[in-house]
Scaffold this active site. Structure first.
Site, PDB file in Angstrom:
ATOM      1  N   HIS A 127       0.868  -1.179   0.000  1.00 36.27           N
ATOM      2  CA  HIS A 127       0.000   0.000   0.000  1.00 36.27           C
ATOM      3  C   HIS A 127       0.904   1.227   0.000  1.00 36.27           C
ATOM      4  O   HIS A 127       1.663   1.443   0.953  1.00 36.27           O
ATOM      5  CB  HIS A 127      -0.897   0.001   1.239  1.00 36.27           C
ATOM      6  CG  HIS A 127      -1.806  -1.183   1.311  1.00 36.27           C
ATOM      7  ND1 HIS A 127      -3.037  -1.206   0.699  1.00 36.27           N
ATOM      8  CD2 HIS A 127      -1.650  -2.393   1.905  1.00 36.27           C
ATOM      9  CE1 HIS A 127      -3.609  -2.379   0.913  1.00 36.27           C
ATOM     10  NE2 HIS A 127      -2.790  -3.119   1.646  1.00 36.27           N
ATOM     11  N   GLU A 148      -7.251 -12.416   6.528  1.00 29.18           N
ATOM     12  CA  GLU A 148      -6.257 -11.832   7.438  1.00 29.18           C
ATOM     13  C   GLU A 148      -6.877 -11.872   8.840  1.00 29.18           C
ATOM     14  O   GLU A 148      -6.488 -12.675   9.677  1.00 29.18           O
ATOM     15  CB  GLU A 148      -5.923 -10.409   7.020  1.00 29.18           C
ATOM     16  CG  GLU A 148      -4.919  -9.726   7.946  1.00 29.18           C
ATOM     17  CD  GLU A 148      -4.717  -8.244   7.626  1.00 29.18           C
ATOM     18  OE1 GLU A 148      -3.715  -7.696   8.112  1.00 29.18           O
ATOM     19  OE2 GLU A 148      -5.552  -7.651   6.923  1.00 29.18           O
ATOM     20  N   ASP A 185       3.393  -5.006   2.710  1.00 25.48           N
ATOM     21  CA  ASP A 185       2.107  -4.448   3.111  1.00 25.48           C
ATOM     22  C   ASP A 185       2.186  -2.927   3.336  1.00 25.48           C
ATOM     23  O   ASP A 185       1.992  -2.155   2.418  1.00 25.48           O
ATOM     24  CB  ASP A 185       1.588  -5.180   4.349  1.00 25.48           C
ATOM     25  CG  ASP A 185       0.078  -5.062   4.545  1.00 25.48           C
ATOM     26  OD1 ASP A 185      -0.579  -4.373   3.741  1.00 25.48           O
ATOM     27  OD2 ASP A 185      -0.450  -5.656   5.504  1.00 25.48           O
ATOM     28  N   ASP A 186       2.474  -2.526   4.572  1.00 27.77           N
ATOM     29  CA  ASP A 186       2.599  -1.108   4.942  1.00 27.77           C
ATOM     30  C   ASP A 186       3.922  -0.936   5.691  1.00 27.77           C
ATOM     31  O   ASP A 186       3.951  -0.823   6.917  1.00 27.77           O
ATOM     32  CB  ASP A 186       1.435  -0.675   5.835  1.00 27.77           C
ATOM     33  CG  ASP A 186       0.101  -0.808   5.135  1.00 27.77           C
ATOM     34  OD1 ASP A 186      -0.280   0.116   4.409  1.00 27.77           O
ATOM     35  OD2 ASP A 186      -0.563  -1.859   5.315  1.00 27.77           O
TER      36      ASP A 186
END
Length: 336
Positions: A19, A200, A278-279
């Site tokens: 992201h 998740e 992911d982040d």
């Protein structure tokens, strides 16, 4: 740095679950806040980092959306993406499929065109500077309505040739995939690939719904699929790619310890698992950090790591010729 660390860093790889707003490091957050005259709730970088103690996904999302407030112009999105591309190139990433959340920005009055123009210009610069290919995945925020998602898809119309796929992210629990069935079908009619976060925090049933209702081409996360043997067999038989994010799983308490992470179990089952960050600004590591963390915690072999990298290419949305070229590049690295 150990021999294995060097091997992981140099391993040609793709990142499929990133992201771009989640790559906003505190230093850049403060720099953009100063540039745009945005007041932050934190006095300094250290205070922001101290806030990165999450007990669940929603805790993270609260600070994630607050940090995005500094992103206002095309230049901001360009600078954000280039910071990621530079870091990813240093980790051996040769192809990145980056997710972005337009609703996070248009709700604040930021024009859609500012978001995508900045990202597209950075993608072009990454190709020139690093030889890195990239693709855009436009995500719908699942805590908002399907009508909102349709509005985003319509607004994206002029830019759809620059967008490869649509995704589904944000709060998973209470927002099952079927909530977005019609907008995903519309996106497919536009020729877009489809991905969705599932399994998740949500149950295996959310993974099944992503497959049967949304008809996704790839599952983001998918950890909880392991709770359903029949689902695992189905995912293996179909060759469905899972974009797994180990440090994210740890930070958001999906696993209590990386020693308990299922990445090697996924490989043993024959699942097409990949490793992603992911982040990374919020979860403590970029893609090579994720490889190193699970390699250490789960005693992964070089063959395991090479398989994860190969899966990242074959699970990408690149044309078949580019996939073959990247796999050949990986083979050359492994044979050197």
């Amino acid at each position: 740095m150990t021999d294995l660390d060097v091997f992981i860093t140099g391993l040609p790889k793709a990142e499929l679950h990133l992201h771009i707003e989640g790559s906003l490091e505190p230093e850049l957050m403060f720099a953009l806040a100063r540039r745009n005259g945005v007041a932050l709730a934190y006095p300094d970088v250290e205070a922001v980092r101290a806030a990165y103690a999450f007990s669940n996904l929603q805790d993270f999302l609260d600070i994630y959306y607050a940090g995005a407030a500094v992103l206002l112009t095309a230049r901001d999105f360009h600078d954000l993406a280039m910071a990621y591309f530079d870091r990813a190139a240093a980790d051996g990433v040769v192809h990145a499929e980056i997710m972005f959340d337009p609703q996070t920005h248009t709700a604040r009055g930021v024009p859609f065109c500012a978001v995508i123009e900045g990202l597209v210009s950075a993608m072009a610069e990454a190709k020139t500077r690093h030889g890195m290919t990239s693709a855009l995945i436009m995500c719908f925020l699942r805590h908002l309505s399907e009508a909102d998602a349709f509005a985003v898809l319509e607004e994206a119309g002029p830019w759809l040739p620059k967008i490869t796929a649509v995704g589904l992210d944000s709060s998973e629990l209470g927002h099952p995939p079927q909530k977005f069935a019609r907008v995903f079908a519309a996106a497919r009619e536009h020729g877009l690939k489809l991905v969705a976060h599932a399994g998740e925090e949500g149950p295996p049933e959310y993974v099944i719904a992503a497959l049967d209702v949304l008809h996704v081409d790839r599952i983001d996360h998918g950890n909880r699929a392991l709770e359903d043997a029949g689902l695992v067999a189905r995912l293996v038989a179909s060759g469905m790619t899972l974009t797994v994010c180990p440090l994210s799983n740890l930070k958001l308490c999906v696993v209590g310890n990386l020693i308990d992470h299922p990445i090697d179990a996924m490989l043993r089952e024959g699942l097409k698992a990949t490793v992603n960050s992911d982040d990374p600004a919020y979860f403590g590591g970029y893609v090579a950090d994720n490889y190193r963390a699970v390699a250490k915690a789960r005693s992964l072999t070089r063959d395991d790591l090479a398989q994860l990298a190969r899966n990242s290419f074959t699970g990408s949305f690149l044309p078949s010729a580019a996939i073959a070229a990247n796999c050949a590049r990986l083979d050359a690295y492994l044979g050197s």
